[in-house]
Design a protein around this motif. Structure first.
Motif, PDB file in Angstrom:
ATOM      1  N   TYR A  95       7.597  15.491 -46.420  1.00 52.61           N
ATOM      2  CA  TYR A  95       6.069  16.364 -47.362  1.00 52.61           C
ATOM      3  C   TYR A  95       6.213  17.057 -45.658  1.00 52.61           C
ATOM      4  N   PRO A  96       6.705  18.592 -46.205  1.00 47.39           N
ATOM      5  CA  PRO A  96       6.248  19.204 -44.984  1.00 47.39           C
ATOM      6  C   PRO A  96       5.346  19.137 -44.627  1.00 47.39           C
ATOM      7  N   GLN A  97       3.902  19.172 -44.862  1.00 44.06           N
ATOM      8  CA  GLN A  97       2.622  19.073 -44.831  1.00 44.06           C
ATOM      9  C   GLN A  97       1.932  18.106 -44.063  1.00 44.06           C
ATOM     10  N   ILE A 150      11.109  20.864 -56.965  1.00 43.46           N
ATOM     11  CA  ILE A 150       9.770  20.868 -56.378  1.00 43.46           C
ATOM     12  C   ILE A 150       9.095  20.061 -56.013  1.00 43.46           C
ATOM     13  N   PRO A 151       9.752  21.427 -53.906  1.00 45.72           N
ATOM     14  CA  PRO A 151       9.062  20.864 -52.772  1.00 45.72           C
ATOM     15  C   PRO A 151       8.160  19.627 -52.896  1.00 45.72           C
ATOM     16  N   PRO A 152       9.023  18.360 -52.005  1.00 40.15           N
ATOM     17  CA  PRO A 152       7.318  17.125 -52.549  1.00 40.15           C
ATOM     18  C   PRO A 152       6.058  18.543 -51.795  1.00 40.15           C
ATOM     19  N   GLY A 153       4.912  17.898 -52.105  1.00 41.29           N
ATOM     20  CA  GLY A 153       3.744  17.783 -51.314  1.00 41.29           C
ATOM     21  C   GLY A 153       3.140  18.961 -52.976  1.00 41.29           C
ATOM     22  N   THR A 154       4.656  20.320 -53.506  1.00 35.36           N
ATOM     23  CA  THR A 154       3.139  20.850 -54.106  1.00 35.36           C
ATOM     24  C   THR A 154       3.779  20.502 -55.345  1.00 35.36           C
ATOM     25  N   LYS A 155       3.390  21.782 -56.272  1.00 31.79           N
ATOM     26  CA  LYS A 155       3.708  21.917 -57.746  1.00 31.79           C
ATOM     27  C   LYS A 155       4.574  22.906 -58.263  1.00 31.79           C
ATOM     28  N   PRO A 210       7.941  24.372 -59.183  1.00 30.27           N
ATOM     29  CA  PRO A 210       9.472  24.174 -58.717  1.00 30.27           C
ATOM     30  C   PRO A 210       9.991  25.976 -57.991  1.00 30.27           C
ATOM     31  N   THR A 211      11.023  25.450 -57.006  1.00 24.40           N
ATOM     32  CA  THR A 211      11.277  26.455 -56.195  1.00 24.40           C
ATOM     33  C   THR A 211      12.835  26.190 -56.991  1.00 24.40           C
ATOM     34  N   LEU A 212      13.301  25.585 -57.503  1.00 27.02           N
ATOM     35  CA  LEU A 212      14.608  25.457 -58.214  1.00 27.02           C
ATOM     36  C   LEU A 212      14.884  25.128 -59.482  1.00 27.02           C
ATOM     37  N   LYS A 262      19.199  36.219 -51.801  1.00 28.53           N
ATOM     38  CA  LYS A 262      18.755  36.648 -51.380  1.00 28.53           C
ATOM     39  C   LYS A 262      17.911  35.918 -50.320  1.00 28.53           C
ATOM     40  N   SER A 263      17.293  36.928 -49.222  1.00 26.46           N
ATOM     41  CA  SER A 263      16.200  35.656 -48.609  1.00 26.46           C
ATOM     42  C   SER A 263      15.592  34.599 -49.764  1.00 26.46           C
ATOM     43  N   GLY A 264      15.044  33.438 -49.577  1.00 25.57           N
ATOM     44  CA  GLY A 264      13.892  33.035 -50.665  1.00 25.57           C
ATOM     45  C   GLY A 264      13.985  32.495 -51.865  1.00 25.57           C
ATOM     46  N   SER A 265      15.280  33.085 -52.395  1.00 25.92           N
ATOM     47  CA  SER A 265      16.098  32.558 -53.296  1.00 25.92           C
ATOM     48  C   SER A 265      16.204  31.459 -53.983  1.00 25.92           C
ATOM     49  N   GLY A 266      16.285  30.494 -52.865  1.00 30.19           N
ATOM     50  CA  GLY A 266      16.403  28.803 -53.311  1.00 30.19           C
ATOM     51  C   GLY A 266      17.655  28.218 -52.798  1.00 30.19           C
ATOM     52  N   LYS A 267      18.204  28.983 -52.533  1.00 28.14           N
ATOM     53  CA  LYS A 267      19.701  28.033 -51.562  1.00 28.14           C
ATOM     54  C   LYS A 267      19.227  26.741 -50.829  1.00 28.14           C
ATOM     55  N   THR A 268      18.201  27.060 -49.507  1.00 24.56           N
ATOM     56  CA  THR A 268      17.991  25.905 -49.442  1.00 24.56           C
ATOM     57  C   THR A 268      17.466  24.932 -49.517  1.00 24.56           C
ATOM     58  N   THR A 269      17.003  25.072 -51.318  1.00 25.07           N
ATOM     59  CA  THR A 269      16.290  24.601 -52.058  1.00 25.07           C
ATOM     60  C   THR A 269      17.310  23.319 -52.141  1.00 25.07           C
ATOM     61  N   LEU A 270      18.335  23.800 -53.214  1.00 19.75           N
ATOM     62  CA  LEU A 270      19.618  23.861 -53.727  1.00 19.75           C
ATOM     63  C   LEU A 270      20.262  22.512 -52.501  1.00 19.75           C
ATOM     64  N   PRO A 315      22.019  21.756 -41.189  1.00 17.22           N
ATOM     65  CA  PRO A 315      21.000  22.861 -41.351  1.00 17.22           C
ATOM     66  C   PRO A 315      21.049  23.523 -41.090  1.00 17.22           C
ATOM     67  N   GLN A 316      20.150  24.387 -41.790  1.00 20.71           N
ATOM     68  CA  GLN A 316      19.924  26.697 -41.511  1.00 20.71           C
ATOM     69  C   GLN A 316      19.083  26.505 -39.328  1.00 20.71           C
ATOM     70  N   GLN A 317      18.421  25.585 -39.379  1.00 21.40           N
ATOM     71  CA  GLN A 317      18.055  24.918 -38.231  1.00 21.40           C
ATOM     72  C   GLN A 317      18.154  24.075 -37.354  1.00 21.40           C
ATOM     73  N   THR A 338      24.782  31.287 -47.369  1.00 16.63           N
ATOM     74  CA  THR A 338      24.802  32.344 -47.372  1.00 16.63           C
ATOM     75  C   THR A 338      24.538  33.172 -47.074  1.00 16.63           C
ATOM     76  N   HIS A 339      24.523  34.077 -46.435  1.00 15.97           N
ATOM     77  CA  HIS A 339      23.677  35.703 -46.610  1.00 15.97           C
ATOM     78  C   HIS A 339      24.937  36.597 -46.706  1.00 15.97           C
ATOM     79  N   ARG A 340      26.194  36.059 -45.606  1.00 17.49           N
ATOM     80  CA  ARG A 340      27.121  36.862 -44.751  1.00 17.49           C
ATOM     81  C   ARG A 340      28.569  36.512 -45.639  1.00 17.49           C
TER      82      ARG A 340
HETATM   83  N1  ATP Z   1       8.822  22.939 -48.382  1.00 19.57           N
HETATM   84  C1  ATP Z   1       8.567  23.912 -49.229  1.00 19.57           C
HETATM   85  N2  ATP Z   1       7.174  23.179 -50.035  1.00 19.57           N
HETATM   86  C2  ATP Z   1       6.887  24.726 -50.791  1.00 19.57           C
HETATM   87  N3  ATP Z   1       7.398  25.358 -51.059  1.00 19.57           N
HETATM   88  C3  ATP Z   1       8.806  25.913 -50.532  1.00 19.57           C
HETATM   89  C4  ATP Z   1       9.188  25.108 -49.337  1.00 19.57           C
HETATM   90  N4  ATP Z   1      10.870  25.347 -48.707  1.00 19.57           N
HETATM   91  C5  ATP Z   1      10.253  26.761 -49.080  1.00 19.57           C
HETATM   92  N5  ATP Z   1       9.590  27.102 -50.353  1.00 19.57           N
HETATM   93  C6  ATP Z   1       9.906  28.413 -50.943  1.00 19.57           C
HETATM   94  O1  ATP Z   1      11.538  28.011 -52.250  1.00 19.57           O
HETATM   95  C7  ATP Z   1      11.431  28.962 -52.124  1.00 19.57           C
HETATM   96  C8  ATP Z   1      12.541  29.657 -51.739  1.00 19.57           C
HETATM   97  O2  ATP Z   1      12.966  28.238 -50.697  1.00 19.57           O
HETATM   98  P1  ATP Z   1      14.501  28.500 -49.564  1.00 19.57           P
HETATM   99  O3  ATP Z   1      13.702  27.902 -48.251  1.00 19.57           O
HETATM  100  O4  ATP Z   1      15.124  27.620 -50.510  1.00 19.57           O
HETATM  101  O5  ATP Z   1      15.232  30.478 -49.256  1.00 19.57           O
HETATM  102  P2  ATP Z   1      16.686  30.319 -49.775  1.00 19.57           P
HETATM  103  O6  ATP Z   1      17.577  31.161 -49.936  1.00 19.57           O
HETATM  104  O7  ATP Z   1      16.898  29.157 -48.713  1.00 19.57           O
HETATM  105  O8  ATP Z   1      16.022  31.626 -48.619  1.00 19.57           O
HETATM  106  P3  ATP Z   1      16.729  32.025 -47.272  1.00 19.57           P
HETATM  107  O9  ATP Z   1      18.307  32.285 -47.290  1.00 19.57           O
HETATM  108  O10 ATP Z   1      15.591  32.677 -46.198  1.00 19.57           O
HETATM  109  O11 ATP Z   1      16.884  30.726 -46.331  1.00 19.57           O
HETATM  110  C9  ATP Z   1      10.741  30.132 -51.294  1.00 19.57           C
HETATM  111  O12 ATP Z   1       9.818  30.468 -52.230  1.00 19.57           O
HETATM  112  C10 ATP Z   1       9.931  29.194 -50.397  1.00 19.57           C
HETATM  113  O13 ATP Z   1       8.676  30.280 -50.039  1.00 19.57           O
END
Ligand code: ATP
Length: 579
Positions: free
Chosen positions: A113-115, A344-349, A351-353, A371-379, A417-419, A530-532
């Motif tokens: 849980y990120p929180q 749905i990221p843990p602790g939130t409601k 869906p980000t994918l 793009k940034s924030g599109s949902g790649k890391t979520t996937l 990981p990204q970081q 990736t973006h690149r």
């Molecule tokens: N832990 C989380 N709790 C709630 N929302 C999240 C969480 N992690 C990511 N998000 C949201 O999910 C969406 C997708 O984020 P994600 O990190 O998957 O994007 P990304 O495509 O990997 O972006 P980037 O290229 O900038 O890394 C964003 O709107 C982000 O705010």
């Protein structure tokens, strides 16, 4: 795999069970306490004999014999008291070590849980708080408490009036203890919360010290911390003021009661209702009876902290149940399939994918762009099994990810990981995923695949160079290559790379592409978020993510040309709007 939602809380039986595991220690302590408390009668009985027998009969031999006996009994009492202290300390240590692994495991899983990650983990400290109470004299005072009524009853034998005075005094002390508990409970809890908040803030400032210094934030950060610190301090002073005043009251009351007993006893002696020996013995017995109450009231904050720690730990373990044991599955084929995946990221409601489907075949690499924030890391997190699907499923080698033991799954899927986070340990230990029995050959092989071997050999102590975690002397690109070696350690069947070239130079990128080529040649598979464009040169397929959905998926060149055509259509449409 993910922790239960807090709404499903039920008291957890694990703490009770761990306590039962140590019941032999508790039973032994109880038995020793019985003898210690019986031996506590030595003093009053000696007084009784000296005043009523020795002084009356002037028998020096009796006095000598009694004195030797008393010395022996006190020696025995000291031994038993020392022994029960050691036993109860071991009970605390066993309780802690029985639960350490379970609580650490739950703490790690809860950190998904990120929180939860934002605040320092409390549960391991809770466990230490309970252990500290067991090792403290207060715990023994609690074991002595059941003897208080017995000693009070014994005073009745001397004279009923003395007995009633003792009972009245005892009841008064217990009322004070209860009022103390009620009044300090809230204060101790508030002090703890305030102190945890101040500590969390100082820790985050310490972690980000370079930002703090370079952005001229030191004064503001210090002022903010001082404010939180002074709030914590004033809460704690207020709690200790209450405990201190109750402790002083209890102590004075006990001493006063002893004098009152002496006065009442003297009056009864004058009325010829009692002997002088009984007067002294009664007063000493009262002191013994009330000593545990006084000690518990004096150390109430500690008892209260342990009580809250017990409650907190109970709730935490109930919220984060044990991992179920799973049948060990064989090493899977490199076939990763996501079907209608919603996350749905843990602790939130939200869906980000949503509804994502893709297939990764053995010997293939898949690029995920967006793009940034599109949902790649979520996937990526869902494909790694870090975030459980809210709907749909992910299968590796035919089995859903939840059918694998998490550690086995981690060995099958390498992750960059990204970081990048490195741990305190040598380069080799980091590559070997902090294993206590690293396989040196596998470490070097993974480093070579990640093109990190030469880089590592150029460090002063090579593979044995100690890294201070993320504060190590390595550059961002060097860290990323070591993390890539870690991802490749143990020959995972699938490699998931999240923005792998973010800190890599041209050489690093070439090495990465070579590693992916090798992996494909071995019948394994890779996914690259990736973006690149350079990062997708080894990709056979491409998935495009937009606002949490896979909008295109297919062979790389088809997807790319469809995107280019789209770009053409969009450009033409834009032109029309402009006309
Ligand atoms: N832990 C989380 N709790 C709630 N929302 C999240 C969480 N992690 C990511 N998000 C949201 O999910 C969406 C997708 O984020 P994600 O990190 O998957 O994007 P990304 O495509 O990997 O972006 P980037 O290229 O900038 O890394 C964003 O709107 C982000 O705010």
């Amino acid at each position: 795999m993910s922790p239960k939602h807090p709404a499903n809380l039920r008291p957890d039986p694990e703490l009770q069970s761990a306590r039962r595991q140590g019941s032999t220690f508790l039973l032994l302590t109880f038995l020793f306490s019985v003898f210690v408390n019986i031996l506590m009668l030595t003093g009053p009985l000696f007084m009784l004999q000296v005043y009523d027998r020795v002084l009356a009969s002037r028998a020096v031999e009796t006095l000598t014999a009694l004195f030797l006996l008393v010395a022996l009994l006190y020696g025995l009492m000291a031994t038993l008291d020392y022994a029960r202290g050691r036993i109860i300390a071991r009970f605390g240590a066993k309780f802690q070590s029985d639960l350490d692994e379970r609580v650490f495991d739950a703490t790690l899983r809860h950190a998904l849980y990120p929180q939860a990650r934002a605040t320092p983990a409390r549960s391991l400290r809770d466990l230490e708080t309970i252990q500290a109470l067991c090792a403290s004299p207060v715990f023994l005072a609690m074991m002595d408490l059941p003897w208080t009524p017995v000693f009070l009853a014994a005073i009745f034998i001397f004279h009923p009036l003395l007995g009633w005075l003792a009972v009245g005094g005892g009841v008064l002390l217990i009322v004070i203890a209860v009022v103390n508990q009620i009044l300090t409970h809230q204060k101790v809890a508030e002090a703890q919360v305030a102190s945890a908040r101040a500590n969390a803030f100082s820790e985050s400032a310490r972690q980000a010290v370079e930002v703090v210094r370079s952005q001229g934030m030191q004064r503001d950060v210090t002022d903010r911390w001082l404010l939180q610190r002074s709030q914590a301090l004033s809460q704690s002073i207020s709690a200790s003021d209450w405990t201190g005043s109750f402790s002083a009251l209890t102590k004075s009351l006990r001493l006063f009661l002893q004098s009152a007993m002496l006065a009442l006893g003297a009056w009864l002696v004058l009325q010829n209702e009692m002997t002088a020996g009984a007067m002294i013995a009664g007063s000493i017995l009262l002191g013994r009876a009330l000593a545990p109450v006084e000690q518990i009231v004096g150390q109430w904050a500690m008892v209260e902290r342990a009580r809250m720690a017990w409650k907190g730990l109970n709730q935490f373990l109930a919220r984060t149940p044990r991992e179920p044991s799973r049948t060990k599955l064989p090493v899977p084929a490199a076939r990763l399939v996501a079907k209608n995946l919603t996350v749905i990221p843990p602790g939130t409601k939200t869906p980000t994918l949503r509804g994502a489907s893709l297939v990764l075949e053995p010997g293939k690499a898949l690029g995920v762009i967006g793009k940034s924030g599109s949902g790649k890391t979520t996937l990526a997190k869902a494909l790694l099994g870090l975030w459980a699907p809210a709907a749909g499923e992910v299968r590796l080698g035919g089995a859903t990810l939840s059918q694998y033991d998490p550690d086995d799954l981690g060995r099958h899927i390498g992750y960059l990981p990204q970081q990048v986070t490195l741990f305190n340990g040598t380069v080799a230990e980091n590559i070997a995923r902090m294993s206590l029995s690293p396989d040196d050959e596998a470490v070097v092989a993974a480093a070579k695949k990640a093109n990190a071997h030469e880089l590592i050999l150029s460090l002063e102590k090579g593979y044995d160079t100690f890294l201070e975690g993320n504060e190590s002397q390595l550059s961002g690109g060097q860290k990323q290559r070591i993390a890539l070696a870690r991802a490749l350690y143990g020959d995972p069947v699938v490699l998931i790379l999240d923005e792998p070239n973010s800190a890599l130079d041209a050489d690093g990128t070439d090495a990465l592409n070579a590693a992916i080529r090798n992996l494909k040649a071995e019948g394994k598979a890779a996914i690259i978020m990736t973006h690149r464009p350079q990062a997708i040169s080894e990709c056979d397929d491409l998935a495009v993510v937009e606002r949490g959905q896979i909008v295109k998926f297919g062979p790389r060149d088809d997807v790319l040309s469809a995107m280019v055509q789209n770009a053409g259509v969009i450009k033409r449409q834009l032109k029309k709007v402009g006309e």
